[in-house]
Design an enzyme around this catalytic site. Structure first.
Site, PDB file in Angstrom:
ATOM      1  N   ASP A  79       3.422   2.011   7.671  1.00  0.00           N
ATOM      2  CA  ASP A  79       2.323   1.058   7.417  1.00  0.00           C
ATOM      3  C   ASP A  79       2.702  -0.081   6.476  1.00  0.00           C
ATOM      4  OD1 ASP A  79       0.838   2.549   9.104  1.00  0.00           O
ATOM      5  OD2 ASP A  79      -0.628   3.221   7.647  1.00  0.00           O
ATOM      6  N   ASP A 103       0.846  -1.203   0.000  1.00  0.00           N
ATOM      7  CA  ASP A 103       0.000   0.000   0.000  1.00  0.00           C
ATOM      8  C   ASP A 103       0.880   1.252   0.000  1.00  0.00           C
ATOM      9  OD1 ASP A 103      -2.241   1.587   0.015  1.00  0.00           O
ATOM     10  OD2 ASP A 103      -2.690   1.318   2.146  1.00  0.00           O
ATOM     11  N   ARG A 152       0.105   8.986   1.287  1.00  0.00           N
ATOM     12  CA  ARG A 152      -0.582   8.987   2.584  1.00  0.00           C
ATOM     13  C   ARG A 152       0.118   8.086   3.591  1.00  0.00           C
ATOM     14  NH1 ARG A 152      -3.536   6.342  -1.167  1.00  0.00           N
ATOM     15  NH2 ARG A 152      -3.652   4.069  -0.961  1.00  0.00           N
ATOM     16  N   ASN A 153       0.943   7.156   3.111  1.00  0.00           N
ATOM     17  CA  ASN A 153       1.657   6.230   3.979  1.00  0.00           C
ATOM     18  C   ASN A 153       3.152   6.521   4.064  1.00  0.00           C
ATOM     19  OD1 ASN A 153      -0.588   4.752   4.810  1.00  0.00           O
ATOM     20  ND2 ASN A 153      -0.499   3.422   3.003  1.00  0.00           N
TER      21      ASN A 153
END
Length: 509
Positions: free
Chosen positions: A375, A357, A361-362
């Protein structure tokens, strides 16, 4: 040794005041813990180390110290936390301070070793050397010595002359010694530094103070107690400030043990099975790299599950980019962001580990323009209500616009599907956080990709950077570049060849 892999993160000690006991300034220190390992054999000299950074005790059994303090190492049986005795003058410590306790192993180096010198920065890249030397608090003549990127066993001298950073190769003589120019050699690097600190002697400027070490490493664990037993009491945590929220929970700035700033991810009840998560978290905790968020501890015995990690105060890269909009962040900084992420992902690649992922955003942002991948591995343990990615309403469950086609259609996740996602991350970075495939639904994206469509070149994106994106989006996974290749291409983006090194012999004395 423990100091061989230093991480970059925000400096913690400024948030933790010294703890004083009610005693006069020459009180004897409190009782220290006893070593659990063997003392050095009597025929060996004491293992004397030097503190590289300040450290404020997190537990009653920790030892506080300041950069430059000398320590006798008593027990190294734990890899990341050693027992040490503070070597104090006149037999007295600072008020209320232990003189024996646990210390993070990556905060110390052997006394009189090269690693203990304030000017030695180890195996950092040329671009990183320039970034650190250009930090505003450095003065003209600021310098550092680093291990050479291209010549194994040799070193490079980087110095800021007030206008630019110059680099000089430090070579070894066959007969021993070091030299910048062949007409003058020195038996040690210390002697070389001493000479050029008194006279420029062909360098662009006389060496001044060593470069400030702006990136203080994070200890590998919250404390020696959480190395193996990292299920902690949630009552030891305070949630102070919500930093963000997402589909599976919230992220908070918090405090552990009333001493240590941390980030706390709280997961919505039922979002993952605790047993599945703990199996994955055991792997995640052992992944250690300066560009990966360090997992410290967990709380899984009741809902909500807590994941405790190092704190990155500026939140997600996505919000950071969107809030800037190009006012302060420009191409050089954007390339640096991408290079740092590629560095963390190259480490995951070397460990045969898949993120699943990867997106802006991570990626989290810390002090001094440090960016770390977060993450990693969590995507595989989240419970999805429905993985039918062709239904647009479930697109938020599996991020279609970031996911490689083979991962969506065939559930074939690999490091090469992470490379595809990295190409989308590059698009996010260069467009200041715009949504990829704007105006298209997930199923439409899949259809267009199958027809050979790729995101067009953004208006402000250099051709070379767009070429890297296109290579990441190759329809054939094995034809996509490795993260190792992506890392060096981005780090070398701004002319990193040998002509970038100055020749001291060309300067007039």
């Amino acid at each position: 040794m423990g100091n061989s892999c230093q991480k970059s993160c925000a400096c913690l000690q400024s948030y933790m005041p010294w703890i004083f006991k009610a005693c006069d300034c020459e009180s004897k220190p409190t009782t220290p813990p006893e070593p659990t390992g063997p003392e050095p054999p009597p025929d060996q000299p004491p293992r004397i180390f030097v503190a590289l950074f300040d450290y404020q005790a997190r537990t009653d059994e920790d030892l506080s110290f300041q950069a430059g303090d000398k320590l006798e190492i008593l027990d190294t049986s734990q890899e990341s936390w050693w027992i040490a005795r503070l070597l104090v003058k006149n037999g007295f410590a600072r008020p209320g301070q232990n003189v024996q306790g646990y210390v993070p192993a990556n905060y110390v180096a052997p006394y009189q070793s090269m690693e203990a010198e304030p000017w030695f920065f180890g195996p950092i890249k040329r671009a990183d050397a320039e970034k650190q030397l250009l930090y505003p608090d450095n003065q003209e003549g600021a310098f550092l010595i680093r291990e050479s990127e291209s010549q194994r066993g040799e070193f490079s001298l980087s110095v800021w002359d007030g206008d630019a950073v110059k680099h000089y190769r430090i070579r070894r003589k066959d007969s021993g010694g070091f030299f910048v120019t062949s007409r003058k050699a020195f038996p040690t690097l210390n002697e070389l530094v001493k000479h050029y600190s008194s006279s420029s002697d062909g360098l662009c400027i006389k060496l001044g103070k060593p470069c400030i070490k702006i990136e203080v490493p994070a200890p590998y664990d919250l404390s020696y107690q959480t190395v193996d037993q990292w299920e902690i009491d949630r009552n030891s945590l305070q949630l102070l400030k919500r930093l963000g929220s997402g589909q599976f929970g919230e992220v908070w700035e918090g405090l552990w043990n009333n001493t240590t700033p941390v980030a706390i991810k709280t997961l919505k009840p039922g979002s993952m099975d605790p047993a599945d998560f703990l199996r994955e978290a055991q792997i995640m905790k052992n992944l250690r790299h300066p560009k990966l968020i360090q997992l410290y501890a967990v709380c899984t015995l009741e809902d909500p599950i807590y994941i405790i990690t190092e704190l990155m105060r500026y939140g997600s890269l996505l919000e950071y980019l969107q809030n800037d909009g190009g006012s302060r962040i420009h191409l050089q900084q954007q390339v640096d962001m991408a290079a740092q992420v590629a560095s963390g992902m190259a480490y995951l690649e070397s460990q045969n580990y898949i993120h699943r992922d990867l997106a802006a955003r991570n990626v989290l942002v810390g002090d001094h323009n440090v960016y770390k991948v977060a993450d990693f591995g969590l995507a595989r343990v989240f419970k999805l209500e429905n993985e039918n990615v062709y239904e647009a309403k479930h697109e938020t469950k599996l991020p279609v616009k970031w996911t490689a086609p083979e991962a969506i259609r065939l559930n074939k996740f690999s490091i090469k599907s992470d490379v595809w996602s990295f190409g989308i991350l590059l698009f996010e970075i260069i467009t200041y956080g715009k949504m990829p495939y704007a105006g298209l639904m997930g199923f439409q994206v899949l259809q267009k990709l199958d027809q050979g469509y790729r995101i067009p070149q953004p208006a402000n994106c250099p051709q070379e950077l767009y070429n890297i994106m296109l290579q990441c989006w190759n329809a054939e996974p094995k034809e996509r570049p490795t993260f190792e290749t992506l890392q060096w291409r981005l780090e070398d983006y701004y002319d990193m060849d040998s002509t970038a090194y100055a020749d001291a012999s060309t300067f007039v004395r």
